[in-house]
Scaffold this active site. Structure first.
Site, PDB file in Angstrom:
ATOM      1  N   GLY A  21       0.845  -1.193   0.000  1.00  0.00           N
ATOM      2  CA  GLY A  21       0.000   0.000   0.000  1.00  0.00           C
ATOM      3  C   GLY A  21       0.882   1.246   0.000  1.00  0.00           C
ATOM      4  CG  ASN A  67      -4.049   4.868   9.609  1.00  0.00           C
ATOM      5  OD1 ASN A  67      -4.301   5.934   9.032  1.00  0.00           O
ATOM      6  ND2 ASN A  67      -2.920   4.677  10.245  1.00  0.00           N
ATOM      7  CD  GLN A 103      -6.775   0.828   8.142  1.00  0.00           C
ATOM      8  OE1 GLN A 103      -7.694   0.161   8.619  1.00  0.00           O
ATOM      9  NE2 GLN A 103      -5.507   0.502   8.316  1.00  0.00           N
ATOM     10  CB  SER A 138      -2.474  -2.635   1.455  1.00  0.00           C
ATOM     11  OG  SER A 138      -1.542  -3.542   2.000  1.00  0.00           O
ATOM     12  CG  HIS A 146      -0.748  -6.227   5.168  1.00  0.00           C
ATOM     13  ND1 HIS A 146      -0.778  -5.805   6.466  1.00  0.00           N
ATOM     14  CD2 HIS A 146      -0.204  -5.204   4.464  1.00  0.00           C
ATOM     15  CE1 HIS A 146      -0.247  -4.588   6.551  1.00  0.00           C
ATOM     16  NE2 HIS A 146       0.096  -4.206   5.342  1.00  0.00           N
ATOM     17  CB  THR A 176      10.345 -10.839 -11.506  1.00  0.00           C
ATOM     18  OG1 THR A 176      11.441 -10.724 -12.416  1.00  0.00           O
ATOM     19  CG2 THR A 176       9.610 -12.139 -11.763  1.00  0.00           C
ATOM     20  CB  CYS A 190       3.919   2.909  11.119  1.00  0.00           C
ATOM     21  SG  CYS A 190       2.679   2.151  10.098  1.00  0.00           S
TER      22      CYS A 190
END
Ligand SMILES: *Cc1c(COP(=O)(O)O)cnc(C)c1O
Length: 380
Positions: A71, A151, A179, A199, A201, A237, A325
């Site tokens: 994200g 968030n 979120q 994102s 996860h 890749t 974070c």
């Protein structure tokens, strides 16, 4: 000891079905998607199927989805990609004070490169002011980036109104919806969103995979240089298994979103009710109406949120004092400061975010232990 997981805004557990779909791309179908033999073409096809599923989740076209490494990378690509592409049109960006660091730090970096950035204020509930937005626009403004939902406090911004203003003024509108996706129904076309970050996860998919939606025809400069992957917009890749996982997670979200929203909202409301009943001297942070269904953020006056986290961890409970974070930082959350909390209140906040796998029984355990921990810390 069992684990009681209430930090679904930080990350989510990967669903079994998602893992199952990913596995072949580590062993039997490991070919490089750019190669020509059939094993590689299978990987390539799986990526394109996943692209369709991600697009379908947000109402986009398949060719408007670019896979990224996170994200954070999607946010960086949007902000820097427009800033670089449109630098001769103007040097002004508008964002908010409560964005995720992926946006804030990208903007701060661009300020060192000659860009001007306006960071919009928010009110006590975390909403931006549309008049302030309007008044901030100049003929040099090339980008407006406002998060879909916050968030930390869960506040949902007036995204449709913002998109309308951006469109009228012919300014690109990006939203960090990391979120929001999976917790709110989103249709990028009917809202009028130009760029959107999501994102894996945060929606029961794997970590290290994200996507950026870019409206057809909108030009942006690539952020990662190298090979020709992702229509020459994101070299490297492809993370085939991760992409397949994000695709499957998106499909599951789309199929089950009404039930999901109802489930986590019910849990959140039950939690708030119980805490209100059993613990005094608290402050609920964030909006009450336009709010992510699974988000709660409460200041327990007189105690340290970090101490509270350790007490809860001792009984197997995972929660957060703000965003993951920032948990190592000693400064109060920039979001809680922006909604007007003093340092003491900001540092006594506990974010509890509910997810698909939580149950009501778990919340009884949470509230019971929360009450014990708060009383203990307040009596120390
Ligand atoms: C988690 C999060 C991000 C970052 O996503 P990653 O995939 O962890 O890099 C960005 N914005 C918001 C609002 C988030 O909650």
């Amino acid at each position: 000891m069992d684990t009681y997981y209430f930090d679904n805004a930080a990350t989510t557990k990967v669903k079994k079905e998602v893992i199952k779909e990913m596995l072949p791309y580590f062993n039997s179908k490991y070919g490089n998607p750019s190669a020509v033999y059939s094993m590689a073409r299978e990987a390539k096809n799986a990526i394109e199927k996943a692209r369709e599923k991600v697009a379908y989740l947000i109402g986009a076209n398949k060719n408007e989805i670019y896979f990224t490494g996170s994200g954070t990378e999607a946010d960086n690509t949007a902000i820097k990609g427009i800033a670089v592409k449109d630098r001769f049109k103007g040097n002004h960006i508008i964002t908010t004070k409560i964005e995720h660091n992926a946006i804030l730090e990208s903007c701060k970096f661009l300020e060192t490169q000659g860009m001007n950035v306006t960071y919009l204020n928010v009110d006590k509930n975390g909403f931006i002011n549309l008049d302030e937005l309007m008044n901030s626009i100049t003929d040099k403004t090339i980008l407006i980036s406002v998060m879909f939902a916050n968030n930390e406090i869960g506040t949902i911004e007036p995204i449709e109104d913002i998109a309308k203003i951006a469109k009228e003024k012919n300014i690109v509108f990006h939203t960090d919806a990391v979120q929001a996706v999976g917790n709110i129904k989103i249709d990028v076309k009917s809202i009028g969103i130009d760029m959107l970050s999501l994102s894996g996860h945060k929606i029961y998919g794997p970590k290290g995979i994200g996507a950026l939606y870019v409206k057809n025809g909108l030009e942006f400069e690539k952020f990662i240089n190298g090979g020709h992957q992702e229509k020459n917009k994101r070299a490297g890749t492809e993370n085939t298994a991760g992409i397949v996982g994000l695709g499957k997670a998106s499909e599951l979200v789309k199929d089950n979103i009404d039930n999901h929203i109802e489930h986590i909202k019910e849990l959140r409301d039950y939690y708030l009710e119980q805490v209100n009943k059993r613990i005094s001297n608290i402050r609920i942070n964030g909006a009450l109406n336009a709010r992510l269904p699974g988000n709660s953020n409460i200041s327990f006056n007189g105690i340290s949120g970090t101490d509270l986290l350790y007490e809860l961890d001792n009984v197997g409970i995972c929660a957060s004092s703000g965003s993951a974070c920032n948990s190592e930082e000693t400064t109060p959350s920039h979001v809680l400061s922006a909604i007007g909390l003093d340092e003491q209140s900001a540092k006594s906040a506990l974010r509890v975010t509910f997810g698909e796998f939580n149950t009501k029984e778990e919340i009884d355990y949470l509230v019971e232990n929360l009450e014990i921990a708060v009383n203990k810390l307040r009596n120390m």
